[in-house]
Write an enzyme that holds these catalytic residues in place. Structure first.
Site, PDB file in Angstrom:
ATOM      1  CG  ASP A  67       1.737  40.199  17.035  1.00 44.31           C
ATOM      2  OD1 ASP A  67       1.119  39.622  17.949  1.00 44.31           O
ATOM      3  OD2 ASP A  67       2.588  39.631  16.330  1.00 44.31           O
TER       4      ASP A  67
ATOM      5  CD  GLU B 241      14.716  43.193  19.160  1.00 42.00           C
ATOM      6  OE1 GLU B 241      14.122  44.221  18.855  1.00 42.00           O
ATOM      7  OE2 GLU B 241      14.737  42.160  18.458  1.00 42.00           O
ATOM      8  CB  SER B 242      11.239  41.634  18.162  1.00 41.28           C
ATOM      9  OG  SER B 242      11.250  40.328  18.713  1.00 41.28           O
TER      10      SER B 242
ATOM     11  NE  ARG C  37      14.233  43.200  12.881  1.00 47.33           N
ATOM     12  CZ  ARG C  37      13.091  43.637  12.354  1.00 47.33           C
ATOM     13  NH1 ARG C  37      12.877  44.933  12.224  1.00 47.33           N
ATOM     14  NH2 ARG C  37      12.174  42.784  11.933  1.00 47.33           N
TER      15      ARG C  37
ATOM     16  CG  ASP D 276       1.181  35.860  15.459  1.00 43.84           C
ATOM     17  OD1 ASP D 276       1.531  37.030  15.712  1.00 43.84           O
ATOM     18  OD2 ASP D 276       1.979  34.907  15.461  1.00 43.84           O
TER      19      ASP D 276
ATOM     20  CB  SER E  44       3.992  37.821  12.958  1.00 49.84           C
ATOM     21  OG  SER E  44       4.211  38.412  14.204  1.00 49.84           O
ATOM     22  CG  HIS E  45       5.195  42.097  12.985  1.00 43.39           C
ATOM     23  ND1 HIS E  45       5.723  40.831  13.117  1.00 43.39           N
ATOM     24  CD2 HIS E  45       6.089  42.813  12.287  1.00 43.39           C
ATOM     25  CE1 HIS E  45       6.914  40.802  12.535  1.00 43.39           C
ATOM     26  NE2 HIS E  45       7.173  41.990  12.020  1.00 43.39           N
TER      27      HIS E  45
ATOM     28  CG  ASP F 119       3.641  36.109  18.415  1.00 36.85           C
ATOM     29  OD1 ASP F 119       3.376  37.241  17.982  1.00 36.85           O
ATOM     30  OD2 ASP F 119       4.290  35.257  17.763  1.00 36.85           O
ATOM     31  NE  ARG F 120       6.468  40.692  16.620  1.00 34.95           N
ATOM     32  CZ  ARG F 120       7.400  41.297  15.911  1.00 34.95           C
ATOM     33  NH1 ARG F 120       7.483  42.609  15.912  1.00 34.95           N
ATOM     34  NH2 ARG F 120       8.254  40.611  15.192  1.00 34.95           N
TER      35      ARG F 120
ATOM     36  CE  LYS G  24       7.103  37.288  19.231  1.00 38.73           C
ATOM     37  NZ  LYS G  24       7.626  36.347  18.224  1.00 38.73           N
TER      38      LYS G  24
ATOM     39  CB  THR H 105      12.991  35.084  12.052  1.00 37.51           C
ATOM     40  OG1 THR H 105      14.012  35.839  11.402  1.00 37.51           O
ATOM     41  CG2 THR H 105      13.221  35.138  13.547  1.00 37.51           C
TER      42      THR H 105
ATOM     43  NE  ARG I 154       6.210  35.541   9.699  1.00 45.02           N
ATOM     44  CZ  ARG I 154       6.503  36.140  10.838  1.00 45.02           C
ATOM     45  NH1 ARG I 154       6.994  37.364  10.827  1.00 45.02           N
ATOM     46  NH2 ARG I 154       6.307  35.518  11.986  1.00 45.02           N
TER      47      ARG I 154
HETATM   48  C1  G16 Z   1       9.493  36.614  14.973  1.00 45.27           C
HETATM   49  C2  G16 Z   1      10.242  35.699  15.882  1.00 45.27           C
HETATM   50  C3  G16 Z   1      10.924  36.487  16.968  1.00 45.27           C
HETATM   51  C4  G16 Z   1      11.796  37.562  16.355  1.00 45.27           C
HETATM   52  C5  G16 Z   1      10.971  38.432  15.448  1.00 45.27           C
HETATM   53  C6  G16 Z   1      11.804  39.446  14.696  1.00 45.27           C
HETATM   54  O1  G16 Z   1       8.440  37.203  15.671  1.00 45.27           O
HETATM   55  O2  G16 Z   1       9.395  34.745  16.474  1.00 45.27           O
HETATM   56  O3  G16 Z   1      11.679  35.603  17.723  1.00 45.27           O
HETATM   57  O4  G16 Z   1      12.390  38.343  17.358  1.00 45.27           O
HETATM   58  O5  G16 Z   1      10.330  37.632  14.486  1.00 45.27           O
HETATM   59  O6  G16 Z   1      12.679  38.770  13.860  1.00 45.27           O
HETATM   60  P1  G16 Z   1      13.523  39.529  12.777  1.00 45.27           P
HETATM   61  O7  G16 Z   1      14.350  40.531  13.538  1.00 45.27           O
HETATM   62  O8  G16 Z   1      14.336  38.455  12.116  1.00 45.27           O
HETATM   63  O9  G16 Z   1      12.572  40.234  11.850  1.00 45.27           O
HETATM   64  P2  G16 Z   1       6.998  37.314  15.046  1.00 45.27           P
HETATM   65  O10 G16 Z   1       6.188  38.051  16.072  1.00 45.27           O
HETATM   66  O11 G16 Z   1       7.186  38.077  13.755  1.00 45.27           O
HETATM   67  O12 G16 Z   1       6.554  35.917  14.814  1.00 45.27           O
END
Ligand code: G16
Length: 542
Positions: A276, A363-364, A495, A278, A112-113, A280-281, A375, A17, A21
């Protein structure tokens, strides 16, 4: 000074996504990071002499890969690298720096998170010249190169000093170490009414921000405490640590539990937030009320014109498909476009570039706007603070008034983490095979109206993305969505997104899980979650 190193492909470098990672030990295999970075460069054209931005969230292995990326950028012909001091750039700050300095693109090192540390997660993501995550056609090209790579190029030089701002030369390329915070903080000052927020805080409005020992610490300290005058100590866990203090830097009700408890307590501050790994959340909690990310998107969009940067109004709103329909009602009332995209911030890029959407959200825990192409956690916090400073009401009052005007979308996501991959794929396949026969089926009082596997037709470049999540729509507008996460690093994460629209204001006080109970049961009946995954409860409920 430049050498070419022979290598062989790894078969597991397909970006998910949001970039590649993997666990740190995977990245530490010989040539693993080098292969992926060379594959990024090999998929690009026309960057000779141009600028590349490099930064990361400071997690374990960040500094090592930053050095590799700089040396490879030099060997591959970039003219200049802008890198955050200490190797630090939050994801939204990296996006801004790419845009501001008109860089060719950027490499952002983050998972990220996800947790960090020697046996935890690491990630590499490429962002294009608009500052946003590479679209699928670029990530597909990168993946194709990872499968055939035979050599990579790297400058054979000493490490760059990442801790002193200023210019250095690396094998004929200029490396400029920049302050990671100042460009971003300046941008925020152009969007929001800092004097109004400052006055509100000075008047006794109390805030708390948990940086979760991750990248937003220095940004939040500078902006919230130094520039806006929030009381010293308002920003918690502000020193970025390579292992995030052993925690998951995920701003949700599980991993930011202490903040949640504080905000629900008797002497709670007026406003609580977190970001989070990085940056962005975001997590938004008012005194006594958690605001779901889907609601936050809708409330921010409904009130955005109170901030100077959005005073002229919004062009449109975009949300990912699993995000609740709360924002749709706002768009309808404002008479502006609403766009439904697959999960992944990369899908918003075209809409933002084309001026079709101004505010986007997921939603995330992601919300952002056209100011960057990622974001942006602190941006969401500042827009909330701007709205609160102008309206001078509590978060609870703003939320209640919003639900009374627009109706309430009860919403929850149930995550089943580290499920056996075969079991998770089996569950999705079984659902997919039933789609055609589901309409008309009754589950208790619920009747299925429509069921599909979401396909997105990008209105700008007309690309099509299939299989983006299974949607089951019930009569009356309730909905259950099933997807497998594209960001996990072990097993599969299922999910389940559950939503019910309630227009009646006298029914807006129900506990969310209670309001959704029949849909939760229906989700299990349809997908056989317990039976197929062996789990009786979700790992995380948000
Ligand atoms: C990434 C993406 C988001 C996505 C999230 C969750 O966020 O940039 O657009 O909503 O992952 O994705 P998934 O449901 O596939 O785990 P982040 O903050 O992890 O970079």
């Amino acid at each position: 000074m430049t050498k070419t190193v022979n290598t062989t492909p790894y078969t597991d470098q397909k970006p998910g996504t949001s970039g590649l990672r993997k666990k740190v030990p995977v990245f530490q295999q010989p040539n693993y990071a080098e292969n992926f970075i060379q594959s990024i460069f090999d998929s690009l054209e026309g960057f000779a002499g141009k600028t590349l931005v490099i930064g990361g969230d400071g997690r374990f292995y960040n500094r090592e890969v930053i050095q590799i990326a700089i040396k490879m950028a030099a060997a591959n012909g970039f003219g200049r690298v802008l890198v955050g001091r200490g190797g630090i750039l939050s994801t939204p700050a990296a996006s801004h720096v790419i845009r501001k300095y008109e860089a060719f693109g950027g490499i952002v090192l983050s998972a990220s998170h996800n947790p960090g540390g020697p046996t935890e997660d690491f990630g590499i993501k490429y962002n294009i010249g608009n500052g946003g995550p590479a679209p699928e056609k670029v990530t597909d090209a990168i993946y194709a190169h990872t499968k055939t790579i035979e050599r990579y190029k790297i400058a054979d030089v000493a490490d760059v000093n990442l801790d002193a701002e200023g210019e250095q030369q690396v094998a004929g390329m200029t490396v400029q170490v920049i302050n990671p915070v100042s460009d971003y903080a300046e941008l925020m000052e152009t969007l929001f009414d800092f004097p109004a927020i400052r006055a509100h805080l000075a008047g006794g409005f109390r805030i708390v921000f948990d940086a979760m020992s991750a990248v937003t610490g220095p940004y939040a300290k500078e902006i919230l405490e130094n520039r806006l005058g929030a009381a010293k100590g308002s920003v918690l866990n502000f020193v970025p640590l390579p292992d995030f203090g052993g925690h998951h830097p995920d701003p949700n009700l599980v991993h930011a539990r202490a903040l949640y408890e504080e905000m629900m307590g008797e002497n709670a501050p007026d406003f609580g937030a977190a970001s989070d790994g990085d940056g962005d959340r975001n997590l938004i909690i008012g005194k006594g009320i958690f605001v779901t990310p889907s609601d936050s998107l809708a409330m921010l969009a409904a009130n955005a014109t109170l901030a100077p940067g959005y005073a002229k109004g919004l062009a449109g709103i975009a949300r990912s498909m699993p995000t609740s329909g709360a924002a749709d009602r706002v768009a309808q009332k404002l008479g502006i476009g609403i766009y439904e995209t697959p999960t992944g911030w990369k899908f918003f890029g075209n809409l933002l570039d084309a001026g079709l959407a101004t505010i986007c959200g997921e939603e995330s825990a992601g919300t952002g706007s056209s100011h960057v192409r990622e974001k942006d956690g602190l941006w969401a916090v500042l827009l909330w603070l701007n709205i609160l400073a102008v309206r001078k009401e509590s978060v609870v009052d703003i939320a209640r008034e919003h639900w009374t005007t627009y109706g309430r979308n009860y919403y929850s996501r149930h995550d089943y983490e580290e499920v056996d991959s075969a079991a998770a794929n089996g569950l999705m396949d079984a659902l997919r095979s039933q789609l055609a026969t589901l309409p008309g089926r009754k589950l208790g009082d619920l009747t299925i109206e429509m069921a599909d596997d979401f396909s997105y037709h990008d209105p700008v470049d007309h690309s099509v993305s299939n299989n983006q999540g299974i949607r089951i729509l019930f009569k009356g507008g309730s909905r259950v969505v099933f997807r497998l996460s594209g960001t996990g690093t072990s097993g599969a994460t299922l999910r389940v997104y559950i939503e019910r629209f309630e227009p009646d204001a006298t029914k807006h006080d129900v506990d969310t899980q209670v309001a959704l109970a029949d849909l939760i049961e229906a989700a299990d009946a349809l997908a056989g979650i317990k039976e197929r995954t062996g789990r009786t409860e979700p790992t995380v409920i948000t």
